[in-house]
Scaffold this motif. Structure first.
Motif, PDB file in Angstrom:
ATOM      1  N   HIS A  43       0.832  -1.200   0.000  1.00 30.82           N
ATOM      2  CA  HIS A  43       0.000   0.000   0.000  1.00 30.82           C
ATOM      3  C   HIS A  43       0.868   1.253   0.000  1.00 30.82           C
ATOM      4  N   SER A  90       0.602   4.074   1.333  1.00 26.45           N
ATOM      5  CA  SER A  90       0.742   4.791   2.602  1.00 26.45           C
ATOM      6  C   SER A  90       1.860   4.245   3.490  1.00 26.45           C
ATOM      7  N   ASP A 132     -13.454  -4.644   3.238  1.00 28.85           N
ATOM      8  CA  ASP A 132     -12.253  -4.302   2.475  1.00 28.85           C
ATOM      9  C   ASP A 132     -10.981  -4.314   3.316  1.00 28.85           C
ATOM     10  N   ARG A 133     -11.033  -4.947   4.472  1.00 32.58           N
ATOM     11  CA  ARG A 133      -9.869  -5.094   5.343  1.00 32.58           C
ATOM     12  C   ARG A 133      -9.714  -6.561   5.715  1.00 32.58           C
ATOM     13  N   VAL A 135      -5.575  -4.205   2.859  1.00 29.43           N
ATOM     14  CA  VAL A 135      -6.733  -3.390   2.509  1.00 29.43           C
ATOM     15  C   VAL A 135      -7.023  -3.603   1.022  1.00 29.43           C
ATOM     16  N   ARG A 136      -8.308  -3.566   0.662  1.00 30.16           N
ATOM     17  CA  ARG A 136      -8.696  -3.684  -0.753  1.00 30.16           C
ATOM     18  C   ARG A 136      -9.141  -2.318  -1.238  1.00 30.16           C
ATOM     19  N   GLU A 137      -8.531  -1.877  -2.326  1.00 29.66           N
ATOM     20  CA  GLU A 137      -8.883  -0.605  -2.960  1.00 29.66           C
ATOM     21  C   GLU A 137      -9.048  -0.840  -4.446  1.00 29.66           C
ATOM     22  N   ASP A 138     -10.140  -0.317  -4.999  1.00 29.21           N
ATOM     23  CA  ASP A 138     -10.423  -0.470  -6.432  1.00 29.21           C
ATOM     24  C   ASP A 138     -10.308  -1.926  -6.879  1.00 29.21           C
ATOM     25  N   TRP A 169      -6.178  -6.073  -3.601  1.00 29.95           N
ATOM     26  CA  TRP A 169      -5.670  -6.166  -2.232  1.00 29.95           C
ATOM     27  C   TRP A 169      -4.246  -5.635  -2.171  1.00 29.95           C
ATOM     28  N   TYR A 170      -3.918  -4.963  -1.069  1.00 32.81           N
ATOM     29  CA  TYR A 170      -2.567  -4.432  -0.826  1.00 32.81           C
ATOM     30  C   TYR A 170      -2.136  -4.778   0.593  1.00 32.81           C
TER      31      TYR A 170
END
Length: 126
Positions: free
Chosen positions: A52, A54, A83-84, A110-113, A116-117
């Protein structure tokens, strides 16, 4: 003869290989397994791409002295909440000709768009 996947789930071409080639991980456990395989195969670019933004390290040097050899992976637990997700695992390794060690981690994802990251994790080792 098929190339065994470092994560221990069979043939690399059908397991982590497609993820390393750009396929999307179905869940956080699949991403974690593919990241373990990337460490075992020395694929720093994949590790950075699945980390991720961040918390991503600016640079990632997988070279160690003495060299590290990853010996096996045991996933203890995978918990997803929307999404976590968290994945608890033990990774076995040997550094140089020394004794084997174990890395225990509870990783957060975390899942974004739709992807998973890896975010971070709580690590212990021996």
């Amino acid at each position: 003869m098929a190339d065994a996947c470092p994560c221990g789930r069979g043939d690399y071409a059908r397991c982590c290989g497609p993820l390393h080639a750009g396929a999307i991980a179905a869940d956080a456990e699949a991403l974690m397994r593919s990241r373990y395989s990337a460490y075992a195969r020395g694929d720093a670019e994949y590790l950075k791409a699945t980390w991720h933004a961040s918390t991503r390290s600016v640079s990632l040097d997988l070279a160690t002295d003495p060299p590290m050899r990853w010996l096996g992976l045991d996933v203890k637990r995978h918990v997803a909440e929307g999404d976590r997700a968290t994945v608890q695992f033990v990774a076995r390794f040997r550094q140089g000709g020394g004794r084997a060690g174990r890395l225990q981690e509870t990783s957060r994802f975390v899942r974004e768009d739709g992807r998973w990251y890896y975010v971070d994790g709580d690590v212990s080792g021996d």
